[in-house]
Write a protein that holds these residues in place. Structure first.
Motif, mmCIF file in Angstrom:
data_model
loop_
_atom_site.group_PDB
_atom_site.id
_atom_site.type_symbol
_atom_site.label_atom_id
_atom_site.label_comp_id
_atom_site.label_asym_id
_atom_site.label_seq_id
_atom_site.Cartn_x
_atom_site.Cartn_y
_atom_site.Cartn_z
ATOM 1 N N SER A 154 0.841 -1.191 0.000
ATOM 2 C CA SER A 154 0.000 0.000 0.000
ATOM 3 C C SER A 154 0.880 1.246 0.000
ATOM 4 O O SER A 154 2.093 1.163 0.238
ATOM 5 N N ASP A 155 0.249 2.396 -0.220
ATOM 6 C CA ASP A 155 0.971 3.680 -0.212
ATOM 7 C C ASP A 155 0.722 4.456 1.071
ATOM 8 O O ASP A 155 0.932 5.668 1.119
ATOM 9 N N ASN A 156 0.278 3.770 2.126
ATOM 10 C CA ASN A 156 -0.002 4.472 3.372
ATOM 11 C C ASN A 156 1.252 4.556 4.247
ATOM 12 O O ASN A 156 2.357 4.261 3.810
ATOM 13 N N ASN A 157 1.043 4.911 5.522
ATOM 14 C CA ASN A 157 2.170 5.114 6.426
ATOM 15 C C ASN A 157 2.354 3.975 7.420
ATOM 16 O O ASN A 157 3.008 4.133 8.453
ATOM 17 N N ILE A 158 1.789 2.787 7.123
ATOM 18 C CA ILE A 158 1.884 1.636 8.025
ATOM 19 C C ILE A 158 3.063 0.761 7.596
ATOM 20 O O ILE A 158 3.151 0.343 6.436
ATOM 21 N N ASP A 159 3.968 0.478 8.527
ATOM 22 C CA ASP A 159 5.169 -0.302 8.212
ATOM 23 C C ASP A 159 4.857 -1.772 7.981
ATOM 24 O O ASP A 159 5.441 -2.399 7.092
ATOM 25 N N PHE A 160 3.957 -2.328 8.803
ATOM 26 C CA PHE A 160 3.706 -3.765 8.743
ATOM 27 C C PHE A 160 2.748 -4.075 7.591
ATOM 28 O O PHE A 160 1.780 -3.364 7.343
ATOM 29 N N GLN A 161 3.004 -5.176 6.915
ATOM 30 C CA GLN A 161 2.369 -5.441 5.638
ATOM 31 C C GLN A 161 0.943 -5.978 5.734
ATOM 32 O O GLN A 161 0.081 -5.590 4.964
ATOM 33 N N GLU A 162 0.707 -6.901 6.673
ATOM 34 C CA GLU A 162 -0.603 -7.551 6.723
ATOM 35 C C GLU A 162 -1.113 -7.670 8.153
ATOM 36 O O GLU A 162 -0.427 -8.219 9.019
ATOM 37 N N PHE A 163 -2.314 -7.161 8.340
ATOM 38 C CA PHE A 163 -3.041 -7.346 9.598
ATOM 39 C C PHE A 163 -4.248 -8.215 9.268
ATOM 40 O O PHE A 163 -5.162 -7.777 8.552
ATOM 41 N N MET A 164 -4.249 -9.439 9.770
ATOM 42 C CA MET A 164 -5.261 -10.421 9.385
ATOM 43 C C MET A 164 -6.177 -10.780 10.548
ATOM 44 O O MET A 164 -5.776 -10.727 11.713
ATOM 45 N N ILE A 165 -7.396 -11.182 10.201
ATOM 46 C CA ILE A 165 -8.325 -11.748 11.174
ATOM 47 C C ILE A 165 -8.506 -13.231 10.860
ATOM 48 O O ILE A 165 -8.522 -13.637 9.702
ATOM 49 N N ALA A 166 -8.637 -14.041 11.919
ATOM 50 C CA ALA A 166 -8.864 -15.480 11.782
ATOM 51 C C ALA A 166 -10.170 -15.819 12.488
ATOM 52 O O ALA A 166 -10.200 -16.016 13.712
ATOM 53 N N PRO A 167 -11.292 -15.904 11.765
ATOM 54 C CA PRO A 167 -12.578 -16.259 12.378
ATOM 55 C C PRO A 167 -12.680 -17.769 12.570
ATOM 56 O O PRO A 167 -13.181 -18.496 11.721
ATOM 57 N N HIS A 168 -12.215 -18.248 13.713
ATOM 58 C CA HIS A 168 -12.022 -19.692 13.911
ATOM 59 C C HIS A 168 -13.118 -20.382 14.701
ATOM 60 O O HIS A 168 -13.260 -21.605 14.636
ATOM 61 N N ASN A 169 -13.910 -19.627 15.451
ATOM 62 C CA ASN A 169 -14.944 -20.251 16.294
ATOM 63 C C ASN A 169 -16.233 -20.399 15.488
ATOM 64 O O ASN A 169 -17.215 -19.684 15.685
ATOM 65 N N ALA A 170 -16.206 -21.352 14.566
ATOM 66 C CA ALA A 170 -17.342 -21.567 13.664
ATOM 67 C C ALA A 170 -17.492 -23.058 13.405
ATOM 68 O O ALA A 170 -16.535 -23.815 13.511
ATOM 69 N N PRO A 171 -18.688 -23.498 13.012
ATOM 70 C CA PRO A 171 -18.891 -24.917 12.734
ATOM 71 C C PRO A 171 -18.462 -25.341 11.335
ATOM 72 O O PRO A 171 -18.380 -26.525 11.045
ATOM 73 N N SER A 172 -18.206 -24.352 10.444
ATOM 74 C CA SER A 172 -17.918 -24.673 9.056
ATOM 75 C C SER A 172 -17.121 -23.538 8.420
ATOM 76 O O SER A 172 -17.071 -22.414 8.952
ATOM 77 N N PHE A 173 -16.534 -23.832 7.264
ATOM 78 C CA PHE A 173 -15.865 -22.773 6.522
ATOM 79 C C PHE A 173 -16.866 -21.697 6.124
ATOM 80 O O PHE A 173 -16.567 -20.493 6.206
ATOM 81 N N LYS A 174 -18.044 -22.102 5.695
ATOM 82 C CA LYS A 174 -19.062 -21.152 5.252
ATOM 83 C C LYS A 174 -19.384 -20.132 6.338
ATOM 84 O O LYS A 174 -19.445 -18.919 6.076
ATOM 85 N N GLU A 175 -19.575 -20.604 7.564
ATOM 86 C CA GLU A 175 -19.894 -19.698 8.662
ATOM 87 C C GLU A 175 -18.684 -18.872 9.074
ATOM 88 O O GLU A 175 -18.811 -17.708 9.459
ATOM 89 N N SER A 176 -17.503 -19.459 8.996
ATOM 90 C CA SER A 176 -16.276 -18.728 9.292
ATOM 91 C C SER A 176 -16.101 -17.567 8.326
ATOM 92 O O SER A 176 -15.754 -16.441 8.726
ATOM 93 N N LEU A 177 -16.353 -17.820 7.049
ATOM 94 C CA LEU A 177 -16.239 -16.774 6.038
ATOM 95 C C LEU A 177 -17.250 -15.658 6.293
ATOM 96 O O LEU A 177 -16.924 -14.466 6.172
ATOM 97 N N ARG A 178 -18.464 -16.047 6.657
ATOM 98 C CA ARG A 178 -19.485 -15.036 6.987
ATOM 99 C C ARG A 178 -19.011 -14.140 8.119
ATOM 100 O O ARG A 178 -19.115 -12.909 8.051
ATOM 101 N N MET A 179 -18.479 -14.735 9.182
ATOM 102 C CA MET A 179 -17.982 -13.960 10.312
ATOM 103 C C MET A 179 -16.889 -12.995 9.872
ATOM 104 O O MET A 179 -16.887 -11.813 10.259
ATOM 105 N N GLY A 180 -15.965 -13.492 9.055
ATOM 106 C CA GLY A 180 -14.877 -12.645 8.587
ATOM 107 C C GLY A 180 -15.364 -11.475 7.754
ATOM 108 O O GLY A 180 -14.891 -10.335 7.914
ATOM 109 N N GLU A 181 -16.326 -11.741 6.886
ATOM 110 C CA GLU A 181 -16.867 -10.662 6.045
ATOM 111 C C GLU A 181 -17.605 -9.623 6.885
ATOM 112 O O GLU A 181 -17.553 -8.418 6.598
#
Length: 426
Positions: A154-181
């Protein structure tokens, strides 16, 4: 599988830069493979072949790589029959004849290797994940979504490249993806309410100018709560600061924000403090690729507290991974197909890591395409977590959509990885 036709072409990646697509026909069946490209790259990665002609795509054209497939590979391999993926890739590697795939180019070789895998799966009438690894049951991954982009992405002022979320408390990938979105859209609203820019970076995450690197973590925590979820219980944090980009004269420079420079010990203390303050369960490239002694110390101090992922230091290379295992460096390996340049060598790297108790974290590149191979790869290998960008941009969500299809297809044969993915058990 008899190879009867192979054709390469120059197409575009998600940055509008050229990359290589290969179309292949085996036993009368045709499919394609496309190579991605990275901006923040390890020094020991397999080499992309670029034209260097400033009159075309600012020197980034790939006509040389394309011609290598259309002339040399076609002449040498068309008409041959191959036993399996490993057999095809070995022929390709022998034809290139270099240690780092610099003659034909890893971008051309990977596109051909993926095309072979995809064409084989169609010819065998089985899904790609089963073509890669055939087994009874499969694991669906946690989507580690890069919601704030910084560093070289990116062209911003943040040094670190990636800040990620891990929505792990879900019964399925589908629900995990929903939580993340839902967290992703909450984050957009929060940034907007604070007067911050909500345009996105290379991987689909927001790229605002913030008051500090730490504010990125704090505002993500706030977004998780606003989405009705609990940080640490439902959604945890993963970081890829890409510190190799910060490494300068044996120290780490915060090159986009404060211009402060710290040594390895101070960087380790920095991560200790963040781990004590926030629910961070994965730290990728916490130190630079040339700081091997620092990595040994980082692993001794934090290796039983967090998943320590080596990316630039390993480059998906089995020889380097073995060295890291011997020196007890990290406890997880980032897996990028184009770092090593063939599908079979990628699978070899995963097998080596997993057989030695290391996790594997399957990854895209910042210059992506519509190719969804890594979605099948993460399911095939049971790696349990994948990063392929944020909650928007079609080249990113294409992988999520493929994983939704796979989970639906597998039904009871699929289990969701959840928190058991991560080295740190909450």
């Amino acid at each position: 599988m008899k190879l009867t036709k192979i054709h390469a072409r120059e197409i575009l990646d998600s940055r509008g830069n050229p990359t290589v697509e290969v179309e292949m026909t085996l036993n009368g069946v045709t499919a394609r493979g496309i190579s991605p490209s990275g901006a923040s790259t390890g020094q020991k990665e397999a080499v992309e072949l670029r034209d260097g002609d400033p009159k075309r795509y600012n020197g980034k054209g790939v006509e040389k790589a394309v011609n290598g497939i259309n002339i040399e590979v076609r002449k040498s391999l068309v008409g041959l029959s191959f036993d399996n993926q490993d057999d095809f890739d070995k022929h390709l590697i022998a034809l290139d004849g270099t240690e780092n795939k610099s003659r034909l180019g890893a971008n051309a070789m990977l596109a051909a290797s993926i095309a072979y895998a995809r064409t084989s799966s169609v010819a065998n009438n089985i899904p790609l994940y089963r073509q890669l690894v055939d087994k009874e049951n499969y694991v669906m991954p946690v989507p580690c979504m890069n919601v704030i982009n910084g560093g070289r992405h990116s062209d911003n002022n943040i040094d670190f490249q990636e800040f990620m979320i891990a929505p792990h408390n879900a019964p399925s990938f589908k629900e995990s993806l929903r939580m993340g979105e839902e967290v992703f859209h909450s984050l957009r609203s929060l940034l907007k309410s604070k007067g911050y820019y909500t345009g996105v970076g290379d991987e689909g995450g927001f790229a605002p100018n913030l008051n500090s690197n730490e504010e990125a973590v704090q505002i993500i925590m706030e977004a998780i709560v606003q989405a009705g979820l609990t940080p640490g219980r439902d959604v945890s944090l993963c970081l890829d600061p890409a510190t190799s980009e910060m490494w300068k004269d044996g120290k780490y420079e915060f090159y986009k924000s404060s211009k402060e420079t710290i040594n390895t010990d101070e960087m380790i203390i920095f991560w200790q403090e963040w781990l004590n303050s926030y629910p961070i369960i994965l730290l990728e490239d916490g130190l630079g690729e040339n700081d091997w002694q620092g990595w040994e110390k980082l692993t001794r101090i934090l290796g039983d507290k967090v998943e320590l992922v080596g990316d630039d230091i390993f480059c998906t290379n089995p020889k380097i991974i073995q060295q890291g295992i011997s020196q007890k460096i990290a406890n997880s390996v980032l897996i990028k197909l184009n770092q090593i340049g063939t599908v079979s060598e990628t699978l070899m790297a995963v097998e080596l890591a997993q057989s030695n108790g290391y996790n594997c974290f399957i990854s895209h590149r910042s210059g992506e395409t519509e190719d969804t191979t890594i979605a099948d790869l993460v399911v095939a290998t049971g790696a349990g977590h994948i990063k392929t960008g944020s909650g928007c941009r079609s080249e990113r969500v294409a992988k999520f959509n493929q994983l939704l299809r796979i989970e639906e297809e597998l039904g009871a044969q699929a289990t969701f990885a959840g928190i058991n993915t991560f080295y740190k058990k909450l």
